[in-house]
Design a protein around this motif. Structure first.
Motif, PDB file in Angstrom:
ATOM      1  N   THR A 145      84.925  87.060  71.774  1.00  0.00           N
ATOM      2  CA  THR A 145      85.276  87.001  70.596  1.00  0.00           C
ATOM      3  C   THR A 145      86.167  88.324  70.321  1.00  0.00           C
ATOM      4  OG1 THR A 145      83.662  85.830  69.263  1.00  0.00           O
ATOM      5  CG2 THR A 145      84.776  87.216  67.918  1.00  0.00           C
ATOM      6  N   PHE A 146      87.570  88.111  69.915  1.00  0.00           N
ATOM      7  CA  PHE A 146      88.416  89.142  69.585  1.00  0.00           C
ATOM      8  C   PHE A 146      88.386  89.128  68.158  1.00  0.00           C
ATOM      9  CE2 PHE A 146      89.431  87.627  73.816  1.00  0.00           C
ATOM     10  CZ  PHE A 146      89.932  88.761  74.574  1.00  0.00           C
ATOM     11  N   TYR A 147      87.916  90.486  67.408  1.00  0.00           N
ATOM     12  CA  TYR A 147      87.775  90.397  65.939  1.00  0.00           C
ATOM     13  C   TYR A 147      88.393  91.800  65.402  1.00  0.00           C
ATOM     14  CZ  TYR A 147      83.921  93.563  66.510  1.00  0.00           C
ATOM     15  OH  TYR A 147      83.254  94.928  66.867  1.00  0.00           O
ATOM     16  N   ALA A 148      88.235  91.876  64.048  1.00  0.00           N
ATOM     17  CA  ALA A 148      88.578  93.270  63.562  1.00  0.00           C
ATOM     18  C   ALA A 148      87.537  93.314  62.354  1.00  0.00           C
ATOM     19  CB  ALA A 148      89.946  93.115  63.021  1.00  0.00           C
ATOM     20  N   ALA A 149      86.961  94.559  62.246  1.00  0.00           N
ATOM     21  CA  ALA A 149      85.940  94.753  61.377  1.00  0.00           C
ATOM     22  C   ALA A 149      86.354  94.487  60.001  1.00  0.00           C
ATOM     23  CB  ALA A 149      85.595  96.206  61.710  1.00  0.00           C
ATOM     24  N   TRP A 150      87.510  94.862  59.679  1.00  0.00           N
ATOM     25  CA  TRP A 150      88.411  94.404  58.205  1.00  0.00           C
ATOM     26  C   TRP A 150      88.399  93.049  57.956  1.00  0.00           C
ATOM     27  CZ3 TRP A 150      92.689  92.061  58.836  1.00  0.00           C
ATOM     28  CH2 TRP A 150      93.428  92.571  60.041  1.00  0.00           C
ATOM     29  N   VAL A 192      96.686  88.814  71.445  1.00  0.00           N
ATOM     30  CA  VAL A 192      95.662  88.468  70.202  1.00  0.00           C
ATOM     31  C   VAL A 192      96.327  89.427  69.367  1.00  0.00           C
ATOM     32  CG1 VAL A 192      93.449  88.675  69.000  1.00  0.00           C
ATOM     33  CG2 VAL A 192      93.751  87.606  71.278  1.00  0.00           C
ATOM     34  N   ASP A 193      97.059  88.921  68.315  1.00  0.00           N
ATOM     35  CA  ASP A 193      97.703  89.852  67.169  1.00  0.00           C
ATOM     36  C   ASP A 193      96.501  90.579  66.285  1.00  0.00           C
ATOM     37  OD1 ASP A 193      99.061  91.562  65.409  1.00  0.00           O
ATOM     38  OD2 ASP A 193      99.747  89.524  64.504  1.00  0.00           O
ATOM     39  N   SER A 194      96.552  91.991  66.458  1.00  0.00           N
ATOM     40  CA  SER A 194      95.342  92.565  65.494  1.00  0.00           C
ATOM     41  C   SER A 194      96.021  93.380  64.330  1.00  0.00           C
ATOM     42  CB  SER A 194      94.975  93.795  66.521  1.00  0.00           C
ATOM     43  OG  SER A 194      95.986  94.548  66.910  1.00  0.00           O
ATOM     44  N   GLY A 195      97.303  93.097  64.050  1.00  0.00           N
ATOM     45  CA  GLY A 195      98.019  93.573  62.620  1.00  0.00           C
ATOM     46  C   GLY A 195      97.187  92.858  61.396  1.00  0.00           C
ATOM     47  N   SER A 196      97.676  93.638  60.457  1.00  0.00           N
ATOM     48  CA  SER A 196      97.086  93.498  59.075  1.00  0.00           C
ATOM     49  C   SER A 196      97.511  92.039  58.739  1.00  0.00           C
ATOM     50  CB  SER A 196      97.699  94.410  58.098  1.00  0.00           C
ATOM     51  OG  SER A 196      97.357  95.618  58.316  1.00  0.00           O
ATOM     52  N   TRP A 197      98.622  91.395  59.091  1.00  0.00           N
ATOM     53  CA  TRP A 197      98.865  89.980  58.588  1.00  0.00           C
ATOM     54  C   TRP A 197      98.485  89.017  59.867  1.00  0.00           C
ATOM     55  CZ3 TRP A 197      99.843  89.624  53.680  1.00  0.00           C
ATOM     56  CH2 TRP A 197     100.289  90.837  53.136  1.00  0.00           C
ATOM     57  N   SER A 198      97.621  89.426  60.632  1.00  0.00           N
ATOM     58  CA  SER A 198      97.644  88.298  61.760  1.00  0.00           C
ATOM     59  C   SER A 198      96.485  87.207  61.396  1.00  0.00           C
ATOM     60  CB  SER A 198      96.541  89.171  62.631  1.00  0.00           C
ATOM     61  OG  SER A 198      95.988  88.384  63.922  1.00  0.00           O
ATOM     62  N   LYS A 199      96.937  85.891  62.090  1.00  0.00           N
ATOM     63  CA  LYS A 199      96.652  84.837  61.739  1.00  0.00           C
ATOM     64  C   LYS A 199      95.589  84.168  62.876  1.00  0.00           C
ATOM     65  CE  LYS A 199     100.321  83.015  59.246  1.00  0.00           C
ATOM     66  NZ  LYS A 199     101.487  81.946  59.023  1.00  0.00           N
ATOM     67  N   GLN A 200      95.228  85.228  63.878  1.00  0.00           N
ATOM     68  CA  GLN A 200      94.349  85.177  64.904  1.00  0.00           C
ATOM     69  C   GLN A 200      93.100  85.638  64.898  1.00  0.00           C
ATOM     70  OE1 GLN A 200      98.052  86.275  67.661  1.00  0.00           O
ATOM     71  NE2 GLN A 200      96.761  85.075  68.976  1.00  0.00           N
ATOM     72  N   LEU A 201      92.827  86.373  63.728  1.00  0.00           N
ATOM     73  CA  LEU A 201      91.160  86.849  63.869  1.00  0.00           C
ATOM     74  C   LEU A 201      90.331  85.958  62.993  1.00  0.00           C
ATOM     75  CD1 LEU A 201      92.469  90.427  63.320  1.00  0.00           C
ATOM     76  CD2 LEU A 201      91.817  89.335  65.398  1.00  0.00           C
ATOM     77  N   PRO A 202      89.192  85.662  63.586  1.00  0.00           N
ATOM     78  CA  PRO A 202      88.596  86.083  65.141  1.00  0.00           C
ATOM     79  C   PRO A 202      89.641  85.018  65.891  1.00  0.00           C
ATOM     80  CG  PRO A 202      87.151  84.728  64.027  1.00  0.00           C
ATOM     81  CD  PRO A 202      88.012  84.994  62.979  1.00  0.00           C
TER      82      PRO A 202
END
Length: 271
Positions: A145-150, A192-202
């Motif tokens: 899983t590629f994720y972002a805590a926010w 995997v885009d990790s930007g603030s507007w990413s549609k790929q998370l997770p």
């Protein structure tokens, strides 16, 4: 049988019972005497309200047709019903609407939806360690899983991934996570885009023999992200986890005895 018992417990949970009551609260209050005589001018639904309820039914059927479990179906249906309730409450009286919204907020805080809180078998990677592990032993199938805590979606998905890892882990079928907001270079490497507007998370990617074989959400040939709603049943089906599990189970790593269902059940009980 254990799955059926778990679903029955979910259905009978205080969260879902109160959620359903909130979803039908306007109808209950509007047609039942003497409550309706005290709160409203009459005790029957107006034609406009029946039209809204019919429209609500259509929306629920359309939006919920792909829900994986009964609990997910009911949660989504209740969400739309509570929104319509709030509209009708405000129409009857702004005070009723305000009180109803306040009750919804309290319900969310005091009786949140139950989530999995059991054991997990997840490896948390840092930076280049992910690539090193994928190349170290290509006999191991990794589900990462590629994720972002926010990311709210990542937070919601976390207990689902933990539960699946507990159910499907083997010596040659492992689960991992990496925070691409901390390691954006890793996200870029695996597209995997990790930007603030990413549609790929997770994003969840399956690696077999060290190579990517499946991912959700996937990227279309035009380069656009095809949105995907994560659920436990959806993941099991769309990633073909049962077949991957049985294939790995029948081909254990050299020196490792293949685990039987009884062995895995015993492990879960001990944990």
């Amino acid at each position: 049988m254990s799955k059926l018992i778990a679903e029955i417990k979910d259905v009978l949970s205080l969260h879902l019972v109160t959620n359903i009551l909130l979803a039908i609260s306007y109808y209950i209050l509007k047609v039942n005497r003497p409550i309706c005589e005290y709160l409203f001018d009459d005790c029957f639904l107006e034609l406009k309200e029946w039209e809204w309820l019919t429209f609500l039914g259509c929306i629920i059927v359309i939006k919920c047709r792909k829900q994986g479990t009964f609990l997910e179906y009911m949660s989504t249906a209740c969400m739309f019903a509570k929104f319509l309730n709030a509209v009708m409450m405000f129409k009857a009286s702004p005070i009723y609407g305000f009180v109803y919204v306040l009750i919804l907020i309290l319900h969310t805080v005091v009786l949140p939806r139950p989530v999995y809180q059991g054991p997990e078998y997840v490896t948390y990677f840092r930076g280049p360690h992910l690539q090193e592990e994928l190349e170290r032993d290509k006999r191991i199938t990794w589900i990462i899983t590629f994720y972002a805590a926010w990311s709210p979606q990542s937070v919601t998905f976390a207990p689902i991934f933990s539960e699946i890892s507990s159910q499907y882990h083997l010596d040659n079928l492992k689960f991992g996570k990496i925070d691409v907001s901390r390691y954006p270079d890793v996200g870029k490497k695996y597209n995997v885009d990790s930007g603030s507007w990413s549609k790929q998370l997770p994003t969840v990617i399956v690696f077999e023999n060290g190579k990517e074989t499946n991912r959700k959400p996937f990227i279309s040939p035009k380069g656009t992200v095809v949105r995907y709603k994560f659920s436990k049943d959806g993941m099991i089906s769309d990633f073909d986890l049962n077949n991957i599990y049985h294939r790995c189970k029948q081909n254990p790593l050299k020196g490792h005895k293949a685990k039987t269902d009884d062995d895995i059940a015993k492990e879960k009980k001990e944990n």
